[in-house]
Design a protein around this motif. Structure first.
Motif, PDB file in Angstrom:
ATOM      1  N   LEU A 248       0.828  -1.205   0.000  1.00 34.20           N
ATOM      2  CA  LEU A 248       0.000   0.000   0.000  1.00 34.20           C
ATOM      3  C   LEU A 248       0.864   1.258   0.000  1.00 34.20           C
ATOM      4  CD1 LEU A 248      -2.847  -1.067   2.462  1.00 34.20           C
ATOM      5  CD2 LEU A 248      -2.982  -0.863  -0.027  1.00 34.20           C
ATOM      6  N   ASP A 249       1.993   1.228   0.721  1.00 34.89           N
ATOM      7  CA  ASP A 249       2.912   2.374   0.702  1.00 34.89           C
ATOM      8  C   ASP A 249       3.447   2.612  -0.709  1.00 34.89           C
ATOM      9  OD1 ASP A 249       2.568   2.862   3.379  1.00 34.89           O
ATOM     10  OD2 ASP A 249       4.433   1.872   4.017  1.00 34.89           O
ATOM     11  N   LEU A 250       3.829   1.533  -1.395  1.00 37.55           N
ATOM     12  CA  LEU A 250       4.342   1.652  -2.772  1.00 37.55           C
ATOM     13  C   LEU A 250       3.249   2.147  -3.719  1.00 37.55           C
ATOM     14  CD1 LEU A 250       6.490  -1.613  -2.940  1.00 37.55           C
ATOM     15  CD2 LEU A 250       7.358   0.741  -2.925  1.00 37.55           C
ATOM     16  N   ARG A 251       2.018   1.688  -3.499  1.00 32.54           N
ATOM     17  CA  ARG A 251       0.903   2.139  -4.339  1.00 32.54           C
ATOM     18  C   ARG A 251       0.701   3.647  -4.201  1.00 32.54           C
ATOM     19  NH1 ARG A 251      -4.519   3.028  -4.083  1.00 32.54           N
ATOM     20  NH2 ARG A 251      -5.774   2.333  -5.858  1.00 32.54           N
ATOM     21  N   LYS A 252       0.756   4.137  -2.941  1.00 30.27           N
ATOM     22  CA  LYS A 252       0.598   5.574  -2.711  1.00 30.27           C
ATOM     23  C   LYS A 252       1.744   6.364  -3.344  1.00 30.27           C
ATOM     24  CE  LYS A 252      -1.790   4.783   1.662  1.00 30.27           C
ATOM     25  NZ  LYS A 252      -1.600   4.722   3.126  1.00 30.27           N
ATOM     26  N   ALA A 253       2.928   5.745  -3.387  1.00 29.29           N
ATOM     27  CA  ALA A 253       4.098   6.424  -3.940  1.00 29.29           C
ATOM     28  C   ALA A 253       4.149   6.340  -5.467  1.00 29.29           C
ATOM     29  CB  ALA A 253       5.370   5.827  -3.351  1.00 29.29           C
ATOM     30  N   GLY A 254       3.187   5.619  -6.071  1.00 25.91           N
ATOM     31  CA  GLY A 254       3.142   5.526  -7.527  1.00 25.91           C
ATOM     32  C   GLY A 254       3.982   4.413  -8.119  1.00 25.91           C
ATOM     33  N   ASP A 255       4.546   3.533  -7.292  1.00 24.02           N
ATOM     34  CA  ASP A 255       5.352   2.408  -7.786  1.00 24.02           C
ATOM     35  C   ASP A 255       4.411   1.238  -8.067  1.00 24.02           C
ATOM     36  OD1 ASP A 255       7.050   0.279  -8.243  1.00 24.02           O
ATOM     37  OD2 ASP A 255       8.370   0.688  -6.536  1.00 24.02           O
ATOM     38  N   ILE A 256       3.889   1.207  -9.269  1.00 23.62           N
ATOM     39  CA  ILE A 256       2.869   0.210  -9.629  1.00 23.62           C
ATOM     40  C   ILE A 256       3.445  -1.197  -9.612  1.00 23.62           C
ATOM     41  CG2 ILE A 256       1.214  -0.516 -11.374  1.00 23.62           C
ATOM     42  CD1 ILE A 256       0.587   2.160  -9.942  1.00 23.62           C
ATOM     43  N   ASP A 257       4.625  -1.377 -10.201  1.00 18.58           N
ATOM     44  CA  ASP A 257       5.225  -2.718 -10.249  1.00 18.58           C
ATOM     45  C   ASP A 257       5.534  -3.234  -8.856  1.00 18.58           C
ATOM     46  OD1 ASP A 257       5.062  -2.668 -12.996  1.00 18.58           O
ATOM     47  OD2 ASP A 257       7.162  -2.090 -13.310  1.00 18.58           O
TER      48      ASP A 257
ATOM     49  N   LYS B 215     -10.559  -6.166  -2.829  1.00 16.71           N
ATOM     50  CA  LYS B 215     -11.137  -4.854  -3.112  1.00 16.71           C
ATOM     51  C   LYS B 215     -10.089  -3.864  -3.618  1.00 16.71           C
ATOM     52  CE  LYS B 215     -14.975  -5.316   0.140  1.00 16.71           C
ATOM     53  NZ  LYS B 215     -15.701  -4.722   1.282  1.00 16.71           N
ATOM     54  N   VAL B 216      -8.814  -4.265  -3.517  1.00 16.59           N
ATOM     55  CA  VAL B 216      -7.712  -3.389  -3.938  1.00 16.59           C
ATOM     56  C   VAL B 216      -7.029  -3.919  -5.195  1.00 16.59           C
ATOM     57  CG1 VAL B 216      -5.498  -2.401  -3.183  1.00 16.59           C
ATOM     58  CG2 VAL B 216      -7.373  -2.601  -1.567  1.00 16.59           C
ATOM     59  N   VAL B 217      -7.049  -5.253  -5.366  1.00 17.33           N
ATOM     60  CA  VAL B 217      -6.441  -5.861  -6.555  1.00 17.33           C
ATOM     61  C   VAL B 217      -7.426  -6.819  -7.213  1.00 17.33           C
ATOM     62  CG1 VAL B 217      -4.082  -5.696  -5.661  1.00 17.33           C
ATOM     63  CG2 VAL B 217      -5.423  -7.773  -5.230  1.00 17.33           C
ATOM     64  N   ASP B 218      -7.278  -6.998  -8.520  1.00 16.96           N
ATOM     65  CA  ASP B 218      -7.989  -8.062  -9.229  1.00 16.96           C
ATOM     66  C   ASP B 218      -7.129  -9.314  -9.154  1.00 16.96           C
ATOM     67  OD1 ASP B 218     -10.269  -6.593 -10.145  1.00 16.96           O
ATOM     68  OD2 ASP B 218      -8.977  -5.612 -11.622  1.00 16.96           O
ATOM     69  N   VAL B 219      -7.658 -10.383  -8.562  1.00 13.35           N
ATOM     70  CA  VAL B 219      -6.894 -11.606  -8.365  1.00 13.35           C
ATOM     71  C   VAL B 219      -7.022 -12.482  -9.607  1.00 13.35           C
ATOM     72  CG1 VAL B 219      -6.581 -13.650  -6.936  1.00 13.35           C
ATOM     73  CG2 VAL B 219      -7.255 -11.468  -5.877  1.00 13.35           C
ATOM     74  N   VAL B 220      -5.898 -12.726 -10.270  1.00 11.68           N
ATOM     75  CA  VAL B 220      -5.861 -13.598 -11.442  1.00 11.68           C
ATOM     76  C   VAL B 220      -5.661 -15.050 -10.995  1.00 11.68           C
ATOM     77  CG1 VAL B 220      -4.687 -14.110 -13.617  1.00 11.68           C
ATOM     78  CG2 VAL B 220      -4.939 -11.729 -12.860  1.00 11.68           C
ATOM     79  N   ASP B 221      -4.687 -15.266 -10.101  1.00  9.61           N
ATOM     80  CA  ASP B 221      -4.400 -16.605  -9.584  1.00  9.61           C
ATOM     81  C   ASP B 221      -3.905 -16.452  -8.148  1.00  9.61           C
ATOM     82  OD1 ASP B 221      -3.433 -19.115  -8.913  1.00  9.61           O
ATOM     83  OD2 ASP B 221      -2.591 -19.537 -10.888  1.00  9.61           O
ATOM     84  N   ALA B 222      -4.761 -16.810  -7.187  1.00  6.37           N
ATOM     85  CA  ALA B 222      -4.403 -16.618  -5.771  1.00  6.37           C
ATOM     86  C   ALA B 222      -3.233 -17.504  -5.368  1.00  6.37           C
ATOM     87  CB  ALA B 222      -5.613 -16.910  -4.878  1.00  6.37           C
ATOM     88  N   ALA B 223      -3.169 -18.720  -5.918  1.00  5.61           N
ATOM     89  CA  ALA B 223      -2.129 -19.662  -5.507  1.00  5.61           C
ATOM     90  C   ALA B 223      -0.731 -19.165  -5.866  1.00  5.61           C
ATOM     91  CB  ALA B 223      -2.380 -21.030  -6.135  1.00  5.61           C
TER      92      ALA B 223
ATOM     93  N   VAL C 164      -1.719 -10.921  -9.626  1.00  2.94           N
ATOM     94  CA  VAL C 164      -2.782  -9.932  -9.444  1.00  2.94           C
ATOM     95  C   VAL C 164      -2.552  -8.734 -10.360  1.00  2.94           C
ATOM     96  CG1 VAL C 164      -3.035 -10.581  -7.009  1.00  2.94           C
ATOM     97  CG2 VAL C 164      -1.598  -8.626  -7.615  1.00  2.94           C
ATOM     98  N   ARG C 165      -3.603  -7.928 -10.501  1.00  2.00           N
ATOM     99  CA  ARG C 165      -3.500  -6.618 -11.164  1.00  2.00           C
ATOM    100  C   ARG C 165      -4.068  -5.580 -10.213  1.00  2.00           C
ATOM    101  NH1 ARG C 165      -5.346  -9.658 -15.740  1.00  2.00           N
ATOM    102  NH2 ARG C 165      -7.482  -9.143 -15.126  1.00  2.00           N
ATOM    103  N   LEU C 166      -3.401  -4.450 -10.099  1.00  2.00           N
ATOM    104  CA  LEU C 166      -3.938  -3.382  -9.264  1.00  2.00           C
ATOM    105  C   LEU C 166      -5.216  -2.854  -9.878  1.00  2.00           C
ATOM    106  CD1 LEU C 166      -0.978  -1.089  -8.113  1.00  2.00           C
ATOM    107  CD2 LEU C 166      -1.957  -3.058  -6.961  1.00  2.00           C
ATOM    108  N   LYS C 167      -6.226  -2.621  -9.073  1.00  2.00           N
ATOM    109  CA  LYS C 167      -7.439  -1.977  -9.567  1.00  2.00           C
ATOM    110  C   LYS C 167      -7.134  -0.511  -9.861  1.00  2.00           C
ATOM    111  CE  LYS C 167     -10.828  -4.835  -7.066  1.00  2.00           C
ATOM    112  NZ  LYS C 167     -11.599  -5.384  -8.202  1.00  2.00           N
ATOM    113  N   THR C 168      -7.707   0.005 -10.930  1.00  2.00           N
ATOM    114  CA  THR C 168      -7.455   1.408 -11.272  1.00  2.00           C
ATOM    115  C   THR C 168      -8.190   2.354 -10.335  1.00  2.00           C
ATOM    116  OG1 THR C 168      -9.241   1.241 -12.889  1.00  2.00           O
ATOM    117  CG2 THR C 168      -6.981   0.957 -13.712  1.00  2.00           C
TER     118      THR C 168
END
Length: 445
Positions: free
Chosen positions: A371-380, A407-415, A419-423
């Motif tokens: 979440l800290d990286l998301r706020k800082a704009g580091d998507i990867d 609710k924060v990421v789209d889960v492609v494969d949990a195992a 994931v993809r970050l939600k926009t």
């Protein structure tokens, strides 16, 4: 009104889970220590209030944010008044209590005069009448609220001292250093649960207050949920039976504690809170206990030894340190051992509980860093960390955290943690995930 007589102190038990076998030359021992207190209310949840005359003496300070932002929306202040009234209703007869209105200064709302009221039908009614007069206006300086609470609570000769703090905004009218100094001054004097209402407050401030004062933290995104939350908090506070509990850890010559972390019901690193209690003995504070069970991860550095050697690596026991430096034992003791072996299969297996809680601690770190990286704009970076969090939540069966992550990421494969970050993410969803990131699930029996 006469004080309540002190009930029997809960009986504590200590269970240790570890793989005590180490390969030749290894010098680190890990164990999960389960501490359980029994003898009062319902285990593991809100505790039913003791019968009249049977509860421990207690004092509670309710701190309500009355800053200007509590006017928006208007229902927020009304909900805060109603929630505080509900908490007052949940007070056990005989409990000392006070209500504090918090802005850039702290004001005694009830009873006033530097006193605490004694809970009964009359004082509850008076307190609720005083609450109706609460209005919003002014700034936010949470340290002043806590210092007033400390002054009021410390004047009471009681067993349990507890605070409940509600805020809807950031601590903008005092420096972080001032708040930190207040928390250090209040630590060990009373415990405190902290709640953030709405989404305009700072998660790290609220969780930092609860952490320093050994209480709980949570978000109440919808102010309409405050009354139910406050009632649960007060019922739990009324179920506490012994205060100032510490875990006393002894280690032999040449050994040292690397860390001690609470790992259930939440992750809380206690390592830096150690106070020396004698040669090779340290106390780690855990706050107030009712009927409940908590798990701790103890890691001890020991001198490496040869095949066939064994040693007692640590001894851990719950105690209540006394002002005269004596100690009151609460019963129960756990022993952590080290045995060096050349059996590779035995020495390389990890105890299931140690593995589980190591993963839960990593899960909390991954969420917070992501979440800290998301706020800082580091998507990867955020995607990688939150993906790892999804993987850990899935593997450990932490369904509540998995739902918050979804609710924060789209889960492609949990195992695999793909994931993809939600926009677009609702601010309340992101804050809920951050606030509750340290909540763990226990090992399935």
């Amino acid at each position: 009104m006469a004080d309540f007589v002190k009930p029997n102190v809960p009986r504590f038990s200590v269970d240790v889970y570890q793989n005590e076998h180490l390969p030749e030359g290894a010098g680190e021992v890990n164990a999960i220590v389960t501490v359980t207190a029994t003898g009062g209310g319902a285990l593991g949840g809100a505790v039913a209030a003791p019968a009249p005359g049977q509860g421990p003496s207690a004092a509670v300070a309710l701190m309500v944010d009355c800053s200007g932002s509590m006017e928006y929306p208007p229902a927020k202040m009304r909900n805060a008044r109603e929630a505080t009234a509900a908490a007052v209703d949940a007070l056990r007869d005989g409990t000392r209590f006070a209500v504090i209105g918090g802005t850039h200064v702290a004001q005694e709302v009830y009873p006033g005069g530097g006193r605490l009221a004694v809970a009964d039908a009359v004082t509850r009614g008076q307190a609720k009448q005083a609450l109706r007069r609460l209005s919003a206006g002014g700034g936010t300086a949470i340290g002043t609220w806590l210092r007033l609470a400390d002054r009021l609570l410390s004047a009471a000769d009681v067993t349990i001292r507890h605070g409940i703090l509600l805020t809807d905004g950031r601590n903008e009218h005092e420096s972080p250093q001032d708040l930190q100094a207040t928390l250090e001054a209040c630590a060990g004097r009373f415990t405190c649960d902290a709640r953030g209402v709405g989404t305009d407050w700072e998660v790290k401030e609220v969780t930092g207050i609860a952490s320093a004062l050994l209480g709980t933290a949570d978000i109440v995104a919808d102010p309409a949920g405050l009354a139910a939350d406050f009632t649960r908090m007060m019922e739990t506070a009324m179920g506490k039976e012994v205060a100032g509990v510490a875990l006393r850890v002894w280690t032999p010559v040449g050994a040292a504690v690397r860390f001690l972390k609470q790992v259930a019901p939440t992750v809380e690193d206690l390592t830096a809170r150690r106070t020396e209690a004698g040669p090779r003995v340290g106390d780690y504070p855990t706050g107030s206990w009712g009927d409940e069970s908590r798990d701790y991860h103890l890691c001890v550095q020991v001198p490496p030894a040869g095949i066939g050697q064994e040693m007692l690596a640590a001894r851990i026991s719950p105690v209540v340190p006394q002002p005269d430096r004596s100690v009151r034992s609460l019963g129960g003791q756990g022993l952590v051992r080290a045995v060096w072996t050349d059996d590779l299969a035995t020495s390389t297996s990890i105890d299931p509980r140690v593995a589980h809680y190591t993963g839960q601690a990593e899960l909390a770190q991954a969420i917070q860093k992501g979440l800290d990286l998301r706020k800082a704009g580091d998507i990867d970076g955020a995607t990688a960390r939150l993906g790892r969090a999804v993987q850990l939540a899935n593997a450990s069966g932490n369904a509540d955290t998995a739902k918050l992550l979804a609710k924060v990421v789209d889960v492609v494969d949990a195992a695999t943690g793909t994931v993809r970050l939600k926009t677009k993410v609702a601010e309340a969803d992101e804050m809920t995930l951050e606030t509750r990131s340290t909540k763990t699930v226990r090992v399935k029996k």
